[in-house]
Enzyme design. Structure first.
Site: not given
Ligand code: GTR
Length: 421
Positions: A399, A349, A258, A262
């Site tokens: 996720h 997402w 997540s 990045k």
């Molecule tokens: C979310 C964000 C994502 C992702 C995620 C995470 O809220 O929008 O870009 O990075 O968090 O890191 O769990």
């Protein structure tokens, strides 16, 4: 009358844009038609046709990502001191050796400490090591009772029982499903993990906290955000690993989920000492093509997390098509080293298709360098990984990082490092 209507429209325009932004698009038919920047064409329009050309082009792309997306890291005049603060020869029921190493990042009289928790197989000489941040503290990755709890700021995430932004015993082992360390070690790999908030607490504090405290440079629109800071932190852990005789520094796999996916991509692009890079569900600002505006968009991410990227990135809120780069070029920056991108089917997402397409469009760079790109241009079926020097899978579910994901990463690494399967 006409005038009044057009001035009302003019006033309403930013609101309309915001409204547009606040409804995420999950409809493939509404993905705009877009043209991606070609990683194999120089900014002056000439073609990149050789490895030597690529080195130059790579510099161009890297600089754009620095100045327009993640921010420029100022020069570092400090030092890193490591202290082994604990060790256990027979951890995880004898499977592993474990240690905790405190890295003191020091600049003059300013200091930030980062704790690295390391599990290695008993025979660690040739073991590749996954270096990966955790979200809520090293103690959440294990049930072992003597692993230290961080004393830096943590979020009050319910699942981990932190209160007043301090971690406590209630969080121990709370992230175990994301950290199958026993399994990883028994397959011949090591794990080094760090709580990412040790490097920079994840809230918008005006860059006064975490490792930003160690730098003096004034900030401008190109200054680094937290993702670049976390990536920089991974490089400092790498500095330490290069001094640790128990670890083969040539086999470090930088992995993240997540926002930390990045981070691992930017770390893999920025520091060529990382032998392999893994992005788990990294989405917007990670592996997903921004121009698709599918799921989370540049505008959304900058609104929700204004501290993650440099201020210049905000220029592209709702105007992704003006970006001089897109995320396939982030993958390309890792070439020719192996990179694995993974999506989850329900994680719209993060735009699974956009993550896949980045791998497709980075492939010509790998191929120019004599490596195999992604072996197919068709999105694969669920749980059917595509394996080239760029690898990709999409699995069912949400996720998350699952044992299935880890198993794929380990298989990829076993193949690349030629370990017995
Ligand atoms: C979310 C964000 C994502 C992702 C995620 C995470 O809220 O929008 O870009 O990075 O968090 O890191 O769990």
């Amino acid at each position: 009358m006409q005038k009044i209507i057009s001035s009302l429209l003019f006033l309403a325009f930013p609101l309309l844009l915001n409204a547009q932004q606040s409804v995420p698009n999950y409809d493939e038919a509404k993905v705009p038609v877009y043209t991606l920047p070609d990683p194999l064409v120089f900014r002056d329009g000439s073609a990149v046709t050789s490895k030597k050309d690529w080195e130059k082009r790579r510099g161009e792309i890297y600089q754009i990502f620095e100045k327009e997306v993640f921010g420029v890291v100022p020069s570092w005049k400090g030092s890193v001191k490591s202290t082994v603060v604990s060790g256990k020869a027979n951890a995880l029921g004898g499977l592993a050796k474990r240690k905790e190493v405190r890295l003191d990042l020091v600049n003059g009289n300013r200091k930030v400490s980062v704790m690295v928790l390391i599990y290695l197989p008993q025979k660690s000489e040739n073991a590749p090591v996954f270096l990966s941040y955790n979200f809520n503290g090293n103690h959440t990755t294990t049930t072992e009772p003597d692993v230290l709890i961080p004393d830096s700021w943590v979020s009050n995430a319910k699942a981990y029982g932190a209160t007043e932004n301090r971690a406590n015993e209630r969080g121990r082992g709370g992230a175990l499903s994301m950290w199958p360390i026993k399994e990883i070690v028994s397959q011949g790999f090591g794990v080094a993990t760090v709580y990412y908030g040790d490097v920079d607490p994840d809230f918008n504090d005006g860059f006064k906290d975490g490792i930003f405290r160690l730098f003096d440079s004034p900030r401008d629109s190109t200054s680094w955000g937290s993702i670049a800071a976390w990536s920089w932190g991974l490089s400092r852990v790498m500095d330490y690993i290069e001094t640790d005789k128990e670890i083969d520094a040539k086999k470090v796999i930088v992995m993240g989920h997540s926002r930390l996916g990045k981070t691992s991509l930017w770390a893999g692009a920025s520091d060529q000492r990382f032998a392999m890079t893994i992005s788990n569900n990294s989405g917007c600002g990670g592996a997903a093509i921004s121009r698709r505006k599918f799921g989370e968009t540049v505008g959304r991410i900058n609104d929700s997390f204004p501290h993650w990227f440099c201020d210049n990135f905000k220029k592209y809120n709702t105007r992704e098509e003006l970006m001089p780069v897109d995320q396939h070029e982030l993958i390309a920056l890792i070439a020719p080293r192996p990179v694995y991108v993974a999506s989850a089917a329900e994680d719209l997402w993060a735009d699974p298709k956009g993550e896949f397409l980045s791998c497709v469009y980075a492939s010509p760079v790998y191929e120019l360098l004599g490596e195999k790109g992604l072996p197919s241009r068709e999105m694969p079926a669920l749980s059917k990984p595509l394996i080239g020097t760029i690898a990709y899978h999409i699995r069912p579910g949400k996720h998350d990082v699952t044992l299935y994901d880890w198993q794929c990463y380990m298989d990829f690494a076993k193949q690349y490092f030629k370990l017995k399967r």
